[in-house]
Motif scaffolding. Structure first.
Motif: not given
Length: 641
Positions: A399-402, A406-411, A421-430
């Protein structure tokens, strides 16, 4: 390793308008594989003239099923998948030579326009998926072919071979049987030419038709006129009879009408008193206000209302007409498409998000699911259980890579402006492993490291190469899940055995994420720096835990039991997916039974958040302490509390 047996329960096959669901799904599968519609209908025993009505009826019924439990849609997908095997198309040398197929497939995935690459050779997507399934079965079943494929993939690809495709055909044994036409068993009369039935009508004693014989009929007197009488009854019957009799009266003559008119003029006229009306005022230029609610409906309806002057009609604009606002838009309806499955978007009443039908991220996410599910279904049936982390990550990636967002599900805030954003494509923690054990199961956030991996690679590799790598990664996940499903205890019914259930949930999530990571990086040649972060992104595979948990699961132990280091022996009595009892045999031969009761929640599963160890607690019967429990751990220990 035991082989999985196919599900003996066949899918439902109801009929609508004399056409079974399997026949309708077969036509959809045949047409999608390139077979002409007329030939597909003839093979499925459906009349060509009846197809428009059949298609509309079945599409509407499947749309209703998609809004309900979806059982009919699932059955249609199974029938359609089974009907794809009815199509046969020779594609030499791709279906006969492994080297030719691998060279062709690598050239196809590396092409700038993959669909144009297929079209130039007279092929379609269905041909590629059919070949993928064909060679997948060959490689999985034959070790010699598997070794040959490994050697060919290690070498550089050769030029794409010349393909000589043949028209698709339908296998004769799969042809649907025809139904006997109505009245086919009845005796048919001989057809006679119209000229043979022409007779002179002067002599009526001769038969008019050649197959009839003259019969002397007895003289029949004319029927008597039926006299209708009123037999009494209530006043309702009498009024009905009088109204009918009045309607049958003749109309009065001209003289009678004149006499009635003169008599009416001679009668005295009765004048009723009426209140004199006030003189009507001249209409005012101001628009008249509406009458109050206290006035009666009669006077309110008779009061004049001034009309607003119409504005002059504007000339039609050359610009395209804008769409209506969301508040004025039509009610959402499922489209009647030429396939079985549908994508459903649930309605959310959260004030911080837009309507799902109008939120592009949600729509693209669900379409992403359709893409990777379609890729899996085209190459073969899906496994019994899938990977939640991989599935949700694939949908967000597609849905977002192309599109660069990077913001999925706008609040949204109170004014409808995106603020988070509810989820982001450009970061991870675990890592995937740590995210799984932190929650105890997989969810939308478990595969966050896979999203960030693809988002990082999009800045380092070309878009075409990344697209091909994503396709390879999705295909590798299906292979990994099928290998897990081939294990004997992978899909046994589980309700109380939380040790075995958690073990296989973790194996599916970790192995699916690892297969995607390795396939993507193998396609890109391990050149990007992110491809060297497998341990950081996927995490600890916990191989020792997998072996220990599988051996200590009550489903694996069963009645055969397992002996502990102190001489005690533990066994479990199972009934389908339930643990009915745990039996502990002491070193001196004494047995103690600890019953399980699913209605009361026993055994009770407890998980430690740090190590992930699971303990199944059973109540200790006969104990003076009401909360006395005996537990069996995933590490193979018997503890008490």
């Amino acid at each position: 390793m035991a082989e999985r047996t196919a599900d003996p329960t066949p899918p439902a096959d109801p009929e609508i308008a004399g056409v079974a669901l399997s026949a309708y799904a077969a036509v959809l599968a045949y047409v999608a594989e390139g077979v002409p519609l007329e030939q597909s209908l003839e093979h499925a025993a459906i009349p060509v003239a009846a197809w428009p009505q059949v298609e509309a009826t079945w599409s509407a019924r499947l749309a209703e099923s998609a809004m309900e439990d979806g059982a009919l849609v699932e059955a249609c997908d199974q029938h359609r998948l089974a009907a794809q095997a009815h199509v046969d198309r020779k594609l030499p040398p791709l279906d006969t030579e492994l080297r030719a197929w691998l060279d062709f497939f690598r050239a196809f995935t590396a092409a700038e326009d993959p669909l144009g690459f297929l079209e130039a050779r007279g092929l379609g997507e269905g041909d590629v998926f059919r070949l993928l399934g064909f060679w997948h079965e060959r490689i999985a079943a034959d070790e010699e072919v598997r070794n040959e494929a490994t050697a060919l993939l290690a070498a550089a690809p050769g030029p794409a071979p010349e393909v000589r495709p043949e028209p698709p055909t339908l296998k004769a044994p799969t042809r649907k049987p025809r139904r006997a036409a109505k009245g086919q068993t009845k005796q048919r009369t001989a057809s006679v030419a119209l000229s043979e039935t022409t007779q002179a009508l002067s002599n009526i004693s001769e038969p008019i038709l050649p197959f009839l014989q003259p019969v002397s009929a007895p003289a029949v007197s004319p029927p008597l006129r039926r006299v209708r009488r009123w037999s009494g009854g209530g006043s309702t019957s009498r009024r009905r009879w009088r109204s009918r009799a009045r309607s049958r009266r003749r109309s009065p003559s001209l003289a009678e009408r004149r006499a009635r008119a003169s008599a009416a003029l001679r009668r005295p006229r009765i004048r009723h008193y009426r209140r004199p009306r006030a003189p009507r005022r001249a209409p005012s230029s101001r628009p008249r206000a509406r009458s109050s609610l206290s006035r009666s409906r009669r006077f309110r309806s008779l009061s004049p209302r001034p009309r607003r002057p119409r504005a002059p009609r504007r000339a039609p604009s050359s610009r395209p007409r804008a769409r209506s606002s969301p508040s004025r838009s039509r009610r959402f309806e499922l489209p009647l498409r030429r396939n079985c499955s549908y994508i459903l978007l649930g309605h959310s009443t959260q004030p911080t998000r837009a309507h799902p039908y109008l939120e592009r991220d949600v729509v693209n996410h669900e379409l992403g699911h359709a893409l990777h599910y379609g890729l899996w279904l085209a190459s073969g049936p899906l496994g019994e259980r899938l990977s939640t982390a991989a599935n949700e990550a694939f949908a967000d990636i597609l849905a977002h890579v192309f599109d660069g967002d990077p913001c999925h599900g706008k609040v949204l805030d109170e004014g409808g402006t995106p603020v988070d954003c509810r989820r982001r494509m450009d970061g991870y923690e675990r890592s995937v492993s740590d995210a799984f054990w932190g929650f105890g199961r997989a969810d939308h956030e478990t595969g966050q490291s896979l999203r960030q991996l693809i988002w990082t690679l999009r800045e380092e590799v070309p878009a075409d190469a990344l697209r091909a790598a994503i396709v390879d990664g999705i295909a590798a996940v299906q292979i990994a899940l099928n290998q897990i499903d081939a294990e004997p205890l992978a899909n046994v019914p589980i309700f109380d055995d939380e040790i075995l259930a958690t073990r296989y949930r973790f194996v599916r999530e970790y192995d699916a994420a690892s297969a995607f990571f390795r396939a993507v990086c193998a396609r890109l040649g391990d050149a990007p720096p992110a491809c060297g972060e497998h341990a950081q992104r996927i995490g600890d595979p916990r191989l020792a835990m997998r072996e220990a948990w599988l051996a200590n699961a009550p489903t694996s132990i069963g009645r055969s039991g397992v002996t502990l280091a102190d001489g005690r022996r533990v066994a479990f009595e199972l009934e389908s997916a339930l643990i009915r009892q745990m039996t502990v045999t002491l070193a001196d031969g004494e047995q103690r039974s600890y019953p399980g009761d699913p209605d009361l929640g026993f055994p009770e599963a407890e998980r430690e958040p740090t190590s992930g160890r699971i303990t199944l607690w059973f109540p200790e019967p006969g104990s003076t302490a009401p909360d006395a429990m005996v537990g069996w751990t995933s590490d193979g220990e018997l503890i008490a509390r």
